[in-house]
Write a protein that holds these residues in place. Structure first.
Motif, PDB file in Angstrom:
ATOM      1  N   LEU A   1       0.868  -1.185   0.000  1.00 39.69           N
ATOM      2  CA  LEU A   1       0.000   0.000   0.000  1.00 39.69           C
ATOM      3  C   LEU A   1       0.897   1.224   0.000  1.00 39.69           C
ATOM      4  CD1 LEU A   1      -2.764  -0.878   2.589  1.00 39.69           C
ATOM      5  CD2 LEU A   1      -3.062  -0.522   0.169  1.00 39.69           C
ATOM      6  N   HIS A   2       0.575   2.219  -0.780  1.00 42.43           N
ATOM      7  CA  HIS A   2       1.334   3.460  -0.777  1.00 42.43           C
ATOM      8  C   HIS A   2       0.381   4.639  -0.789  1.00 42.43           C
ATOM      9  CE1 HIS A   2       0.648   4.058  -5.113  1.00 42.43           C
ATOM     10  NE2 HIS A   2       0.782   2.761  -5.194  1.00 42.43           N
ATOM     11  N   VAL A   3       0.848   5.746  -0.256  1.00 42.80           N
ATOM     12  CA  VAL A   3       0.039   6.955  -0.147  1.00 42.80           C
ATOM     13  C   VAL A   3       0.530   7.953  -1.185  1.00 42.80           C
ATOM     14  CG1 VAL A   3      -0.627   8.863   1.357  1.00 42.80           C
ATOM     15  CG2 VAL A   3      -0.347   6.575   2.306  1.00 42.80           C
ATOM     16  N   GLU A   4      -0.390   8.468  -1.992  1.00 39.43           N
ATOM     17  CA  GLU A   4      -0.052   9.509  -2.956  1.00 39.43           C
ATOM     18  C   GLU A   4      -0.271  10.856  -2.300  1.00 39.43           C
ATOM     19  OE1 GLU A   4      -2.216   9.157  -6.563  1.00 39.43           O
ATOM     20  OE2 GLU A   4      -1.346   7.209  -7.048  1.00 39.43           O
ATOM     21  N   ARG A   5       0.689  11.720  -2.454  1.00 42.47           N
ATOM     22  CA  ARG A   5       0.616  13.037  -1.837  1.00 42.47           C
ATOM     23  C   ARG A   5       0.515  14.091  -2.929  1.00 42.47           C
ATOM     24  NH1 ARG A   5       5.199  15.440   1.952  1.00 42.47           N
ATOM     25  NH2 ARG A   5       4.036  17.276   2.485  1.00 42.47           N
ATOM     26  N   HIS A   6      -0.512  14.929  -2.856  1.00 46.46           N
ATOM     27  CA  HIS A   6      -0.702  16.007  -3.830  1.00 46.46           C
ATOM     28  C   HIS A   6      -0.332  17.321  -3.151  1.00 46.46           C
ATOM     29  CE1 HIS A   6      -2.769  13.358  -6.617  1.00 46.46           C
ATOM     30  NE2 HIS A   6      -3.442  12.889  -5.578  1.00 46.46           N
ATOM     31  N   ILE A   7       0.682  17.980  -3.678  1.00 47.09           N
ATOM     32  CA  ILE A   7       1.113  19.259  -3.124  1.00 47.09           C
ATOM     33  C   ILE A   7       0.631  20.356  -4.067  1.00 47.09           C
ATOM     34  CG2 ILE A   7       3.093  20.655  -2.463  1.00 47.09           C
ATOM     35  CD1 ILE A   7       4.576  18.032  -1.929  1.00 47.09           C
ATOM     36  N   ARG A   8      -0.174  21.262  -3.524  1.00 44.49           N
ATOM     37  CA  ARG A   8      -0.733  22.351  -4.319  1.00 44.49           C
ATOM     38  C   ARG A   8      -0.085  23.659  -3.891  1.00 44.49           C
ATOM     39  NH1 ARG A   8      -6.970  22.300  -3.845  1.00 44.49           N
ATOM     40  NH2 ARG A   8      -6.505  22.410  -1.649  1.00 44.49           N
TER      41      ARG A   8
ATOM     42  N   ASP B   1     -15.612  12.017  -4.839  1.00 44.91           N
ATOM     43  CA  ASP B   1     -15.397  13.387  -4.374  1.00 44.91           C
ATOM     44  C   ASP B   1     -14.949  13.387  -2.925  1.00 44.91           C
ATOM     45  OD1 ASP B   1     -16.078  14.474  -6.792  1.00 44.91           O
ATOM     46  OD2 ASP B   1     -18.187  14.729  -6.262  1.00 44.91           O
ATOM     47  N   LYS B   2     -13.878  14.134  -2.634  1.00 41.30           N
ATOM     48  CA  LYS B   2     -13.274  14.268  -1.309  1.00 41.30           C
ATOM     49  C   LYS B   2     -12.828  12.926  -0.740  1.00 41.30           C
ATOM     50  CE  LYS B   2     -15.786  18.455  -0.264  1.00 41.30           C
ATOM     51  NZ  LYS B   2     -16.659  19.137   0.665  1.00 41.30           N
ATOM     52  N   GLY B   3     -12.529  11.965  -1.610  1.00 43.17           N
ATOM     53  CA  GLY B   3     -12.058  10.657  -1.182  1.00 43.17           C
ATOM     54  C   GLY B   3     -10.583  10.482  -1.474  1.00 43.17           C
ATOM     55  N   ILE B   4      -9.934   9.501  -0.830  1.00 37.07           N
ATOM     56  CA  ILE B   4      -8.515   9.284  -1.047  1.00 37.07           C
ATOM     57  C   ILE B   4      -8.174   8.026  -1.839  1.00 37.07           C
ATOM     58  CG2 ILE B   4      -7.809  10.594   0.976  1.00 37.07           C
ATOM     59  CD1 ILE B   4      -7.442   7.944   2.447  1.00 37.07           C
ATOM     60  N   PRO B   5      -9.110   7.105  -2.122  1.00 36.57           N
ATOM     61  CA  PRO B   5      -8.705   5.899  -2.858  1.00 36.57           C
ATOM     62  C   PRO B   5      -8.406   6.192  -4.320  1.00 36.57           C
ATOM     63  CG  PRO B   5     -11.057   5.839  -2.489  1.00 36.57           C
ATOM     64  CD  PRO B   5     -10.523   7.025  -1.737  1.00 36.57           C
ATOM     65  N   THR B   6      -7.430   5.463  -4.843  1.00 35.86           N
ATOM     66  CA  THR B   6      -7.064   5.603  -6.252  1.00 35.86           C
ATOM     67  C   THR B   6      -7.764   4.513  -7.060  1.00 35.86           C
ATOM     68  OG1 THR B   6      -5.132   4.213  -5.947  1.00 35.86           O
ATOM     69  CG2 THR B   6      -4.820   6.588  -5.677  1.00 35.86           C
ATOM     70  N   VAL B   7      -7.550   4.551  -8.366  1.00 38.47           N
ATOM     71  CA  VAL B   7      -8.173   3.576  -9.262  1.00 38.47           C
ATOM     72  C   VAL B   7      -7.700   2.162  -8.919  1.00 38.47           C
ATOM     73  CG1 VAL B   7      -8.358   2.878 -11.669  1.00 38.47           C
ATOM     74  CG2 VAL B   7      -8.383   5.280 -11.084  1.00 38.47           C
ATOM     75  N   GLY B   8      -6.411   2.000  -8.643  1.00 36.65           N
ATOM     76  CA  GLY B   8      -5.863   0.674  -8.329  1.00 36.65           C
ATOM     77  C   GLY B   8      -6.452   0.081  -7.065  1.00 36.65           C
ATOM     78  N   LEU B   9      -6.619   0.895  -6.025  1.00 39.25           N
ATOM     79  CA  LEU B   9      -7.192   0.403  -4.772  1.00 39.25           C
ATOM     80  C   LEU B   9      -8.654   0.025  -4.953  1.00 39.25           C
ATOM     81  CD1 LEU B   9      -6.813  -0.141  -1.761  1.00 39.25           C
ATOM     82  CD2 LEU B   9      -7.515   2.211  -1.349  1.00 39.25           C
ATOM     83  N   LEU B  10      -9.429   0.843  -5.661  1.00 44.48           N
ATOM     84  CA  LEU B  10     -10.838   0.509  -5.891  1.00 44.48           C
ATOM     85  C   LEU B  10     -10.987  -0.752  -6.742  1.00 44.48           C
ATOM     86  CD1 LEU B  10     -12.391   4.023  -6.480  1.00 44.48           C
ATOM     87  CD2 LEU B  10     -12.634   2.570  -4.486  1.00 44.48           C
ATOM     88  N   ALA B  11     -10.116  -0.913  -7.737  1.00 43.92           N
ATOM     89  CA  ALA B  11     -10.164  -2.125  -8.565  1.00 43.92           C
ATOM     90  C   ALA B  11      -9.848  -3.355  -7.732  1.00 43.92           C
ATOM     91  CB  ALA B  11      -9.184  -2.001  -9.720  1.00 43.92           C
ATOM     92  N   GLN B  12      -8.871  -3.265  -6.828  1.00 44.25           N
ATOM     93  CA  GLN B  12      -8.515  -4.408  -5.982  1.00 44.25           C
ATOM     94  C   GLN B  12      -9.650  -4.761  -5.034  1.00 44.25           C
ATOM     95  OE1 GLN B  12      -7.691  -4.883  -2.531  1.00 44.25           O
ATOM     96  NE2 GLN B  12      -7.086  -6.980  -2.964  1.00 44.25           N
TER      97      GLN B  12
END
Length: 62
Positions: free
Chosen positions: A8-15, A37-48
Protein backbone atom coordinates in the motif's frame (compact mmCIF):
# COMPACT_ATOMS: atom_id res chain seq x y z
CA UNK A 1 -4.13 5.77 -1.15
CA UNK A 2 -2.88 3.53 -3.93
CA UNK A 3 -2.45 -0.23 -4.14
CA UNK A 4 0.20 -2.36 -5.77
CA UNK A 5 -0.11 -6.12 -5.06
CA UNK A 6 1.42 -6.65 -1.63
CA UNK A 7 2.17 -2.96 -1.04
CA UNK A 8 0.00 0.00 0.00
CA UNK A 9 1.33 3.46 -0.78
CA UNK A 10 0.04 6.95 -0.15
CA UNK A 11 -0.05 9.51 -2.96
CA UNK A 12 0.62 13.04 -1.84
CA UNK A 13 -0.70 16.01 -3.83
CA UNK A 14 1.11 19.26 -3.12
CA UNK A 15 -0.73 22.35 -4.32
CA UNK A 16 0.88 25.76 -4.57
CA UNK A 17 -0.56 28.84 -2.90
CA UNK A 18 -0.04 32.44 -3.99
CA UNK A 19 -1.15 35.67 -2.31
CA UNK A 20 -1.69 38.86 -4.26
CA UNK A 21 0.38 41.69 -2.73
CA UNK A 22 -2.14 44.39 -3.63
CA UNK A 23 -5.51 42.87 -2.66
CA UNK A 24 -4.37 40.06 -0.27
CA UNK A 25 -6.44 37.36 -2.01
CA UNK A 26 -5.31 33.76 -1.82
CA UNK A 27 -5.04 31.84 -5.10
CA UNK A 28 -4.60 28.06 -4.96
CA UNK A 29 -4.22 25.44 -7.69
CA UNK A 30 -7.32 23.18 -7.84
CA UNK A 31 -7.12 19.53 -6.80
CA UNK A 32 -6.78 16.89 -9.51
CA UNK A 33 -9.95 14.98 -10.40
CA UNK A 34 -10.90 12.21 -7.92
CA UNK A 35 -12.88 9.02 -8.47
CA UNK A 36 -14.90 9.72 -5.30
CA UNK A 37 -15.40 13.39 -4.37
CA UNK A 38 -13.27 14.27 -1.31
CA UNK A 39 -12.06 10.66 -1.18
CA UNK A 40 -8.52 9.28 -1.05
CA UNK A 41 -8.70 5.90 -2.86
CA UNK A 42 -7.06 5.60 -6.25
CA UNK A 43 -8.17 3.58 -9.26
CA UNK A 44 -5.86 0.67 -8.33
CA UNK A 45 -7.19 0.40 -4.77
CA UNK A 46 -10.84 0.51 -5.89
CA UNK A 47 -10.16 -2.12 -8.56
CA UNK A 48 -8.52 -4.41 -5.98
CA UNK A 49 -11.45 -4.02 -3.57
CA UNK A 50 -13.99 -4.81 -6.30
CA UNK A 51 -12.03 -7.85 -7.50
CA UNK A 52 -11.65 -9.12 -3.92
CA UNK A 53 -15.37 -8.59 -3.30
CA UNK A 54 -16.87 -10.07 -6.47
CA UNK A 55 -14.23 -12.46 -7.85
CA UNK A 56 -12.57 -13.76 -4.68
CA UNK A 57 -15.86 -13.63 -2.70
CA UNK A 58 -14.33 -11.79 0.26
CA UNK A 59 -16.46 -9.76 2.63
CA UNK A 60 -15.96 -5.97 2.70
CA UNK A 61 -15.33 -5.86 6.46
CA UNK A 62 -12.28 -8.16 6.31
Amino acid sequence: MGYTPGVLHVERHIRGKCVCDQCQTLIQVPMPAQIIDKGIPTVGLLAQVLIAKYTDHLLLYR
